[in-house]
Design an enzyme around this catalytic site. Structure first.
Site, PDB file in Angstrom:
ATOM      1  N   ASP A 205     -63.347 -21.047  41.796  1.00 50.35           N
ATOM      2  CA  ASP A 205     -63.911 -21.393  43.099  1.00 50.35           C
ATOM      3  C   ASP A 205     -65.257 -22.068  42.836  1.00 50.35           C
ATOM      4  O   ASP A 205     -66.255 -21.415  42.540  1.00 50.35           O
ATOM      5  CB  ASP A 205     -64.073 -20.121  43.936  1.00 50.35           C
ATOM      6  CG  ASP A 205     -64.859 -20.360  45.227  1.00 50.35           C
ATOM      7  OD1 ASP A 205     -65.363 -21.476  45.430  1.00 50.35           O
ATOM      8  OD2 ASP A 205     -64.979 -19.409  46.023  1.00 50.35           O
ATOM      9  N   CYS A 369     -70.210 -13.535  53.980  1.00 57.55           N
ATOM     10  CA  CYS A 369     -68.759 -13.527  53.693  1.00 57.55           C
ATOM     11  C   CYS A 369     -68.469 -12.933  52.327  1.00 57.55           C
ATOM     12  O   CYS A 369     -67.526 -13.363  51.633  1.00 57.55           O
ATOM     13  CB  CYS A 369     -68.148 -14.926  53.811  1.00 57.55           C
ATOM     14  SG  CYS A 369     -68.360 -15.650  55.422  1.00 57.55           S
TER      15      CYS A 369
HETATM   16  N1  C6P Z   1     -69.821 -20.063  51.745  1.00 60.10           N
HETATM   17  C1  C6P Z   1     -71.983 -19.474  52.651  1.00 60.10           C
HETATM   18  O1  C6P Z   1     -72.848 -19.454  53.544  1.00 60.10           O
HETATM   19  P1  C6P Z   1     -65.439 -23.211  53.112  1.00 60.10           P
HETATM   20  O2  C6P Z   1     -65.886 -22.412  54.303  1.00 60.10           O
HETATM   21  O3  C6P Z   1     -63.949 -23.240  52.980  1.00 60.10           O
HETATM   22  O4  C6P Z   1     -66.081 -24.562  53.022  1.00 60.10           O
HETATM   23  O5  C6P Z   1     -66.004 -22.433  51.815  1.00 60.10           O
HETATM   24  C2  C6P Z   1     -65.686 -21.082  51.620  1.00 60.10           C
HETATM   25  C3  C6P Z   1     -66.430 -20.566  50.433  1.00 60.10           C
HETATM   26  C4  C6P Z   1     -65.717 -20.222  49.303  1.00 60.10           C
HETATM   27  N2  C6P Z   1     -66.340 -19.809  48.185  1.00 60.10           N
HETATM   28  C5  C6P Z   1     -67.666 -19.715  48.105  1.00 60.10           C
HETATM   29  C6  C6P Z   1     -68.313 -19.287  46.827  1.00 60.10           C
HETATM   30  C7  C6P Z   1     -68.455 -20.043  49.227  1.00 60.10           C
HETATM   31  O6  C6P Z   1     -69.767 -19.958  49.153  1.00 60.10           O
HETATM   32  C8  C6P Z   1     -67.816 -20.456  50.421  1.00 60.10           C
HETATM   33  C9  C6P Z   1     -68.618 -20.747  51.657  1.00 60.10           C
HETATM   34  C10 C6P Z   1     -70.743 -20.307  52.840  1.00 60.10           C
HETATM   35  O7  C6P Z   1     -72.141 -18.855  51.604  1.00 60.10           O
HETATM   36  C11 C6P Z   1     -70.162 -20.122  54.200  1.00 60.10           C
HETATM   37  S1  C6P Z   1     -69.465 -18.521  54.424  1.00 60.10           S
END
Ligand code: C6P
Length: 411
Positions: A205, A369
């Site tokens: 990720d 999250c």
């Molecule tokens: N973290 C944060 O404020 P998306 O929402 O699909 O673009 O990314 C999800 C995601 C997955 N892995 C990691 C390590 C992340 O940091 C995030 C998104 C944001 O930390 C929004 S929750």
């Protein structure tokens, strides 16, 4: 002026970002919520406008002029992503809606294609919910088991425990490159080598890695990699799933629809070749093109300059934050990037965030999250300041000043 400052003209770079020029509540905006979403430079905004003004059209479908231009620009962005990641082939680059979408795609596809009851997926205790819940859903569906690598008090994975978790039932390791709530940068090389020694593929990720560091997938040798455009100065609603061709060929499609087929009859469907097999329906054309422009933009600044400037910012922020009595860092990894999380004695992070906002300082407060990370550190939430190359030391001083104001209000 030190050497980094001479090389890195942050004030000039800031002029590329119109959003940073504003005031919030009568104070200059100090944007320290880059891990949630990064800001967009003018070149990207203009590319989006140009698409809608000049060549908005569907891709891979029309023989007319606009469709050709749109298809060339869309496929041109795929080549930019390939180069950005140093992937071997365009067939390995799949456009998604973002990191979450990419992991869901893979979980669904691997689940249907490869997972049998009793199989195991290994993740870590510092994963974002996006790298937990899709695997939980898939494991429940397939009768598989989710195993979790624990982390230590500094917020680093416990390597011996990881080694112990790998066995003949392990079908995938899915691990974050850089933690969004702790700032930890994981030792990916070792993690991947260990998994590969046991013939286990690895998904990385990379959501919080790509804004801060160059990624060379041929050197890293992971089997899958995901990231989101909006965290790397591109538009929202777009992301990338990279997969090694030999894996993607083995996996069934995620969604069915237009563009992912070669031939459809009621007797059955022949799927399209890679990467289109995994791109059903009209894609997010404008934003894919915008992502390509964003990647050009960051590469023009250069990751060497970006990481050395950001490292200087992080070290300065850690030093200044340390001066605050009653402040406790959550996460203290030796290798870190992007984010600093902390709690202040007896003050709830939501109160901190609200007061900082009145001072023009944007941070994120909450569990980010990553509720399991909060559970590990026995805190309900943290305050997180997260940095990008356009941030300055003066902004860190404003954060510190605003934090003293918070403490004063609660004393
Ligand atoms: N973290 C944060 O404020 P998306 O929402 O699909 O673009 O990314 C999800 C995601 C997955 N892995 C990691 C390590 C992340 O940091 C995030 C998104 C944001 O930390 C929004 S929750």
């Amino acid at each position: 002026m030190n050497t980094t400052l001479q090389q890195f003209n942050v004030e000039k770079i800031r002029t590329d970002f119109p959003i940073l020029q504003q005031e919030v509540h009568g104070k200059p905006l100090v944007y320290l919520d880059n891990a949630a979403t990064s800001q967009t430079p003018t070149v990207v905004i203009e590319a989006l406008q140009k698409y809608y003004r000049e060549y908005n059209s569907n891709v891979h479908r029309g023989v007319h002029r606009l469709s050709h231009i749109a298809t060339d620009a869309y496929e041109g962005a795929r080549e930019k992503v390939r180069r950005f990641l140093n992937a071997s082939s365009l067939q390995e680059i799949i456009f998604t809606k973002g990191t979450t979408d990419g992991i869901n795609l893979l979980a669904s596809s691997i689940g249907r294609g490869l997972i049998k009851p009793g199989d195991e997926i290994v993740i870590s205790a510092m994963e974002h919910h996006s790298n937990i819940v899709p695997w939980q859903l898939m494991c429940e569906d397939r009768g598989a088991r989710l195993r979790v690598i624990p982390i230590n008090d500094d917020g680093e994975i416990i390597f011996e425990a990881y080694e112990d978790l790998l066995n003949e039932r392990t079908k995938l390791v899915s691990i974050v490159h850089t933690s969004n709530s702790l700032g930890t940068v994981n030792p990916l090389r070792q993690i991947i080598d260990l998994a590969h020694n046991k013939n286990v593929p690895v998904l990385v990720d990379g959501a919080q890695a790509v804004p801060h560091t160059a990624v060379d997938l041929r050197a890293l040798d992971c089997d899958f990699f995901v990231f989101s455009s909006h965290k790397v100065f591109g538009p929202t609603g777009v992301g990338v799933l990279y997969g090694k061709k030999e894996w993607l060929e083995k996996l069934p499609p995620y969604q069915g629809g237009g563009d992912m087929i070669l031939n459809v009859t009621f007797a059955g469907t022949k799927f399209n070749e890679l990467p289109y097999k995994f791109e059903a329906g009209t894609p997010n054309i404008a934003d894919v093109i915008g992502l390509g422009v964003a990647l050009d933009y960051v590469q023009q600044i250069g990751y060497d300059a970006i990481s050395s400037w950001e490292n200087e910012l992080i070290q300065y922020a850690l030093k200044r934050l340390q001066e605050i009595e009653g402040l406790r860092f959550i996460g203290n990894a030796k290798h870190r990037a992007g984010a600093i999380s902390f709690v202040l004695e007896n003050i709830h992070p939501h109160d901190i965030g609200t007061i900082l906002d009145r001072e023009g300082v944007a941070v994120r407060t909450g569990h980010h999250c990553t509720q399991p990370v909060m559970q590990c550190f026995k805190v309900p939430a943290t305050t997180r300041a997260s940095f990008a190359f356009y941030n300055t030391k003066e902004e860190i001083d404003l954060l510190i000043k605003a934090l003293y104001k918070v403490i004063e209000m609660f004393s």
